[in-house]
Design an enzyme around this catalytic site. Structure first.
Site, PDB file in Angstrom:
ATOM      1  N   GLU A 180       5.642  66.431  30.525  1.00  0.00           N
ATOM      2  CA  GLU A 180       4.196  66.733  29.844  1.00  0.00           C
ATOM      3  C   GLU A 180       3.673  65.611  29.268  1.00  0.00           C
ATOM      4  O   GLU A 180       4.014  65.544  28.165  1.00  0.00           O
ATOM      5  CB  GLU A 180       4.426  68.141  28.926  1.00  0.00           C
ATOM      6  CG  GLU A 180       3.044  68.447  28.265  1.00  0.00           C
ATOM      7  CD  GLU A 180       3.143  69.580  27.422  1.00  0.00           C
ATOM      8  OE1 GLU A 180       4.118  70.190  27.392  1.00  0.00           O
ATOM      9  OE2 GLU A 180       2.044  69.959  26.854  1.00  0.00           O
ATOM     10  N   LYS A 222       3.417  68.923  33.936  1.00  0.00           N
ATOM     11  CA  LYS A 222       2.510  69.469  32.934  1.00  0.00           C
ATOM     12  C   LYS A 222       1.497  68.577  32.648  1.00  0.00           C
ATOM     13  O   LYS A 222       1.618  68.072  31.209  1.00  0.00           O
ATOM     14  CB  LYS A 222       3.194  70.197  31.931  1.00  0.00           C
ATOM     15  CG  LYS A 222       2.273  71.104  30.928  1.00  0.00           C
ATOM     16  CD  LYS A 222       3.003  71.981  30.274  1.00  0.00           C
ATOM     17  CE  LYS A 222       2.252  72.644  29.066  1.00  0.00           C
ATOM     18  NZ  LYS A 222       3.049  73.929  28.557  1.00  0.00           N
TER      19      LYS A 222
HETATM   20  P1  13P Z   1      -1.781  74.687  25.089  1.00  0.00           P
HETATM   21  O1  13P Z   1      -2.058  75.575  26.380  1.00  0.00           O
HETATM   22  O2  13P Z   1      -2.080  75.650  23.732  1.00  0.00           O
HETATM   23  O3  13P Z   1      -2.202  73.427  25.079  1.00  0.00           O
HETATM   24  O4  13P Z   1      -0.029  74.617  24.909  1.00  0.00           O
HETATM   25  C1  13P Z   1       0.435  74.199  26.040  1.00  0.00           C
HETATM   26  C2  13P Z   1       1.821  73.429  25.631  1.00  0.00           C
HETATM   27  O5  13P Z   1       2.833  73.729  26.031  1.00  0.00           O
HETATM   28  C3  13P Z   1       1.601  72.337  24.735  1.00  0.00           C
HETATM   29  O6  13P Z   1       2.763  71.583  24.589  1.00  0.00           O
END
Ligand code: 13P
Length: 347
Positions: A180, A222
């Site tokens: 991510e 992600k």
């Molecule tokens: P949000 O969808 O609130 O941005 O959170 C996703 C997430 O896992 C952030 O690390």
């Protein structure tokens, strides 16, 4: 050395990306969860965090729309008030347990305004413990900030390196890594600038993943969407966000990656659904990967607001939560429409 987990990892990575489903992020650290509770006047106790996570995980039919949920270290050790572990609740509902394993984005030395994510120390042992508990995938979030003269090359490289080291350790230990790299929405930058930064970040992330020997078909990505800064005076519309996001991903993400599950990153719940829907309704023929959601706020917030720690509101809050999961599930196959936002949920 062959990895004993290859077939399990490949299978889990695909299951996370099942058609019509997405991933629920509910891995807020205690600090983040408490900040959200404080805004609603909810006492920031371990019991209230537990009760809220029980509300989420026991919501009827949630698993129709959610393939897996990402937990936090405190949450993965918790149980329902009747003593059933959250892991068991998930396994019985057919949702894959995931776990956040980074220890947070910290100030990056010598680089004011930038962050680097920590958590590699002791990670091999923590992964082994989580696998034993039943987790089958993990998440590590890196944060890239857009601003005057930032991000620096050093920040992108350090964060990409951390993500790749984490991903390699996960695959060694049997957890599918969710990689991510979040380019923050905060700022007055244009969508073009967001495109440039996201592209540089993803190029470096996949270069580092390659260097560290990470198997692309045993991970999921992600990312944030390519979008105008939240304070930019000219806001790109749904079509532009969706098409620029997909253009950027096609230029950077290998087709061997099973899926892409976006974070919502502070977008409104309606925009988060509309952007995802546009990609799947209009650009699907171009996509080599499944494209879905891994939202936290865009799924949870209306339910949290409604619950506000009142026991008599649990059932309604669960319906609100499942409705948001359902709308995003529809968006993940291109079947969402604004009209669906008007459907009464509490009848
Ligand atoms: P949000 O969808 O609130 O941005 O959170 C996703 C997430 O896992 C952030 O690390």
């Amino acid at each position: 050395m062959t990895n004993q987990y290859v077939s399990e990892l490949t299978n889990t990575a695909k299951m996370m990306m099942s058609e019509g489903k997405g991933i629920l992020a509910m891995d807020e650290s205690n600090g983040t969860c408490n900040r959200r509770f404080e805004k609603l006047g909810i006492a920031t106790t371990e019991e209230n965090r537990r009760a809220y996570r029980e509300l989420i995980l026991t919501a009827p039919n949630l698993s129709d729309y959610i393939s897996g949920a990402i937990l936090y270290d405190e949450t993965i050790r918790q149980s329902t008030k009747d003593g059933v572990s959250f892991i068991k609740v998930m396994q019985e509902a057919g949702m894959i347990p995931g776990i956040k394993v980074d220890t947070g984005a910290k100030d990056y030395a010598g680089h004011p305004g930038e962050k680097v994510t920590e958590g590699l120390d002791g990670l091999r042992d923590r992964i082994a413990e989580y696998y034993k508990m039943g987790a089958r995938f993990a998440k590590w979030r890196a944060v890239i900030t857009i601003g005057n003269l930032i991000p620096s090359d050093g920040c992108i490289e350090a964060n990409a390196h951390g993500l790749a080291r984490y991903a390699a350790l996960c695959q060694e230990g049997g957890l599918v890594p969710i990689v991510e790299p979040e380019v923050l929405i905060n700022g007055d930058h244009s969508i073009e600038r967001c495109y440039e930064v996201t592209q540089s970040t993803l190029h470096e992330v996949f270069r580092q993943l390659y260097v560290q020997g990470v198997a692309y078909d045993q991970m999921n990505l992600k990312p944030s969407m390519v979008i105008s800064g939240d304070n930019c005076s000219s806001q790109a519309d749904v079509e532009q966000v969706a098409t620029e996001t997909i253009r950027c991903l096609l230029n950077t993400v290998p087709p061997a990656v099973p899926g892409i599950a976006f974070l919502s990153g502070g977008q409104s719940k309606e925009r988060s659904s509309a952007h995802l829907n546009y990609m799947n309704a209009n650009l699907r023929s171009k996509l080599p990967w499944r494209v879905t959601f891994s939202y936290a706020r865009a799924i949870q917030q209306p339910a949290l607001d409604h619950w506000s720690c009142k026991a008599e509101k649990v059932a309604e809050a669960q319906k609100i939560l499942v409705q948001r999961a359902k709308l995003n599930s529809a968006a993940s196959v291109g079947n969402y429409s604004e009209e669906m936002e008007k459907q009464p949920v509490l009848v």
